[in-house]
Design an enzyme around this catalytic site. Structure first.
Site, short mmCIF file in Angstrom:
data_model
loop_
_atom_site.label_atom_id
_atom_site.label_comp_id
_atom_site.label_asym_id
_atom_site.label_seq_id
_atom_site.Cartn_x
_atom_site.Cartn_y
_atom_site.Cartn_z
CD GLU A 1 -0.62 77.03 -23.20
OE1 GLU A 1 -1.12 76.45 -24.03
OE2 GLU A 1 -0.04 78.09 -23.05
CB SER B 1 0.01 84.74 -30.59
OG SER B 1 -0.03 84.02 -29.34
CG ASP C 1 -1.18 89.51 -24.20
OD1 ASP C 1 -1.67 88.65 -23.49
OD2 ASP C 1 -0.81 89.49 -25.12
CG HIS D 1 -2.91 87.11 -26.57
ND1 HIS D 1 -1.75 87.31 -26.74
CD2 HIS D 1 -3.25 85.95 -27.39
CE1 HIS D 1 -1.16 86.63 -27.52
NE2 HIS D 1 -1.97 85.71 -27.97
#
Length: 737
Positions: free
Chosen positions: A204, A600, A676, A708
């Site tokens: 992030e 996503s 994931d 993912h």
């Protein structure tokens, strides 16, 4: 000769033939082929970098098969000649002579890095066999670390004498001459990590490393992550007879974040100096930068709400800490790169203080001296500062948010000069001597062409061009760019693919390809790589495909992003519906046969749209790896936009399709990898439970061992086979009229 002509003339005539359907014998792209061809080598080199002196462009030659090792090549900017810097044959031969390796252990090099200036001719090489130092003149090869070391983000010191790396939670240092390694900072996985970012910071905050060499090689600044209070999330592998699960440190909204602190470790073995003011608290410590002379260390602190960022500096000699500057936002601060220092102590800083990501020249005290880039433009990347000439090189869309070009501007005047041709998308790589730049150019219809171009006088030279055979073989459709007026009056950019065998007298089903999330942009005038094959898969099988960037998407300034604050899904859907209204106005689109799909955040948007769009808007939806409740996602990303759950409980609930399952108006396919570690499988499980309770139709597809990205060829091909079949069932069940 033909290659040089391509540089001189437009490809429009060739593209008209390739994309117009004039090529005969076209094949229909299958899901397996879309996966295989999208991942296949495209004829382009890999890992381009400039040599320290800027004389050679270095790269691995194009591989014949995916992930196959290839020779390290040097392309001379001055005369266009190529030399083989390191052949895989030479590397393997040298590797086989090392006593640690038998024939079965010999593998090709897959990563390289030139050692710092002053130690030319040496390369850091990585292969499945380990990490090595290569002396090019003698073909000498020295094993630095065996593959069992699992070294993360290895970096050679500026003087070329040391190798620092993170391993199993600790920061380690290796003396290259003696081969002796020691621990600089002791960690303890999974609770204490030194020198390598944890999952949250890597995912992030775009942090690739968590240690930084001082310019004189005497010290290493590093981050220590204390994860002991961060909850663990189980990521199970259910394929074993006795299933197990790996535990991932993953803070959810409102959970304790990792406690991050900044230390400086002397290379000579002295005690680590910890900086009391450089502690994240419950917020973040996202960037660390040395001054050019190494006398000061700059660090950034971001609060938990992510609406205030501070830069402070510490003088290493005295320990004095000084505030430098701060950034504040009513929504959130987008973290950019750290300051780029100049020789006089001033620095270039990227800020959105006027609503767009601009570059500013700041003095030592942090006060702005001048704006370097034009108002209203968003800078994508600072590419270099030529202090001698007072010039700054950067990439930006300029006045065209779906393109990207290379610009240069004066340090003090802020006027920009475009150096690329203004067409499509350019990914520049500027040489360190500011004589040349690598132009990786493409458009939505043109696969990439690499060429070296002079920053002053000189002749452009082609380096490589991407393979184009699939365009003709499968009859690829060139996308059309459109603009649509959004719900707020903003101009939105869209991209439309017509079906491959388009007949204007027919009505076609349409698939809305959605992402919709902040900090991303789907509509760009560039070659789409593997995602291009997904669009062509749908278009080749009789679907129109449409994508539109709603408010919240990137590269259009903070005012365009900020409407997503405290509520996700609502504003995005309003703008997506404006796009739907546009495509419904087209004579060839059947308004009763519109589907939506995304991955996503796009998977979240698919479910949110099916639940909240007016009935009849969508006939079917496909959600891959969707977030279904933002209380399930990580703290850093989610709180940036929704803020803390205790302050915005209603916003969290209203942003979740879990609580609106009763409103689902069309069948959905939900697909996800069972392993994931980004969007956990619990999201899909909870959505299925909600749909069961609401009595709504759904289909599922789950993939063991997949994360993912669901990247394994057979799994990904099966996924797209199911997506295509699902849309065939629900969007083609009526007769095409």
């Amino acid at each position: 000769m033909r290659a040089r002509m391509i540089l001189m003339f437009s490809w429009l005539g060739i593209l008209f033939f390739l994309f117009s359907g004039a090529a005969f014998g076209r094949e229909t792209l299958t899901p397996l082929e879309s996966v295989e061809r999208g991942a296949a080598p495209d004829g382009l080199p890999r890992q381009p970098r400039w040599s320290n002196d800027g004389a050679l462009l270095l790269f691995f030659a194009a591989a014949k098969t995916a992930h196959a090792p290839s020779d390290l090549i040097g392309f001379s900017a001055s005369d266009g000649k190529t030399i083989t810097v390191i052949s895989q044959e030479r590397f393997r031969a040298a590797l086989s002579k090392l006593e640690q390796f038998g024939k079965e252990d010999v593998s090709g090099a897959s990563f390289y890095e030139a050692t710092p200036a002053g130690t030319e001719g040496r390369f850091l090489l990585s292969s499945a066999s380990g990490l090595f130092l290569w002396e090019n003149a003698s073909s000498g090869l020295k094993l630095l670390l065996a593959k069992e070391e699992e070294a993360r983000n290895p970096a050679i010191s500026p003087d070329g004498k040391w190798l620092a790396f993170a391993s199993h939670g600790s920061l380690k240092l290796l003396d290259i001459s003696s081969g002796v390694a020691r621990t600089l900072a002791e960690g303890r996985e999974p609770d204490i990590l030194c020198g390598a970012p944890d999952w949250l910071y890597g995912e992030e905050l775009d942090m690739g490393t968590a240690f930084w060499w001082s310019p004189d090689s005497s010290r290493i600044a590093f981050l220590k992550f204390d994860e002991s209070a961060v909850p663990s999330y189980p990521v199970p592998d259910l394929t074993e007879k006795h299933p197990g699960a790996s535990l991932q440190k993953y803070p959810l909204p409102g959970d304790p974040n990792p406690l991050v602190s900044l230390g400086v470790a002397p290379v000579d073995g002295g005690p680590t100096i910890w900086i009391p003011e450089a502690v994240s608290g419950d917020g973040y410590l996202p960037r660390v930068t040395w001054s050019l002379d190494g006398r000061a260390l700059f660090f950034e602190l971001l609060n938990r709400e992510q609406d205030r960022l501070e830069i402070k500096s510490i003088e290493m000699a005295s320990g004095a800490v000084t505030p430098v500057l701060s950034e504040e936002s009513r929504s959130w601060v987008n973290v950019a790169d750290g300051p780029k220092f100049l020789k006089d102590g001033s620095f270039i800083w990227q800020s959105e203080r006027d609503g767009h990501a601009r570059l500013y020249l700041c003095g030592k005290d942090g006060k702005v001296i001048s704006a370097v880039t034009p108002a209203g433009w968003d800078v994508d990347e600072l590419l270099g500062v030529d202090e001698k000439r007072g010039l700054v090189y950067f990439s930006s869309g300029g006045d065209n948010p779906i393109g990207q070009n290379l610009y240069r501007s004066s340090l003090r005047q802020g006027k920009a000069e475009m150096l690329s041709d203004g067409r499509g998308w350019h990914e520049p790589l500027v040489s360190p001597n500011f004589s040349w730049w690598l132009d990786r150019a493409s458009t939505a219809a043109d696969p990439p062409l690499w060429s070296l171009r002079p920053l002053g006088r000189g002749t452009a030279r082609e380096v490589a061009s991407a393979a184009r055979d699939d365009i003709r073989r499968f009859g690829f459709v060139a996308p059309e760019f459109v603009t649509v007026k959004g719900a707020s009056g903003d101009l939105l950019h869209g991209k439309l693919y017509k079906p491959r065998d388009f007949d204007p007298s027919r009505k076609y089903p349409l698939i809305l390809d959605v992402y919709g999330g902040p900090h991303a942009q789907m509509v760009q005038d560039r070659w789409g790589g593997r995602w291009e094959y997904t669009a062509q898969l749908f278009a080749g099988n009789g679907f129109a495909v449409f994508t539109i960037d709603n408010r919240g998407s990137a590269r259009r300034g903070s005012a365009f992003e900020a409407p997503l604050l405290r509520r996700l899904g609502k504003v995005e859907l309003e703008d997506q519906l404006a796009g739907i209204a546009y495509v419904k106005s087209l004579n060839f689109v059947d308004a009763s046969r519109i589907g939506v799909w995304g991955w996503s955040y796009g998977g979240f948007m698919t479910l949110y749209s099916i639940a909240n769009a007016p009935k009849g808007t969508f006939a079917a939806g496909v959600a891959v790896a969707p977030v279904t409740d933002w209380m399930n996602y990580d703290s850093c990303y989610t709180e940036r936009y929704l803020k803390l759950p205790r302050e915005n409980a209603g916003g969290y609930r209203d942003s979740s399709p879990l609580f609106s399952a009763a409103g689902f108006t069309a069948p959905v396919l939900i697909a996800q990898g069972l392993c994931d570690d980004n969007v956990h499988f619990g999201n899909s499980a909870q959505m299925v439970d909600a749909l069961l309770k609401a009595g709504k139709p759904f289909t599922t597809a789950y993939y063991p061992r997949m994360d993912h990205g669901i990247r394994e060829k057979q799994d990904r091909a099966d996924l797209f086979s199911r997506i295509l079949a699902f849309f065939d069932l629900h969007l083609k069940k009526q007769q095409d009229g």
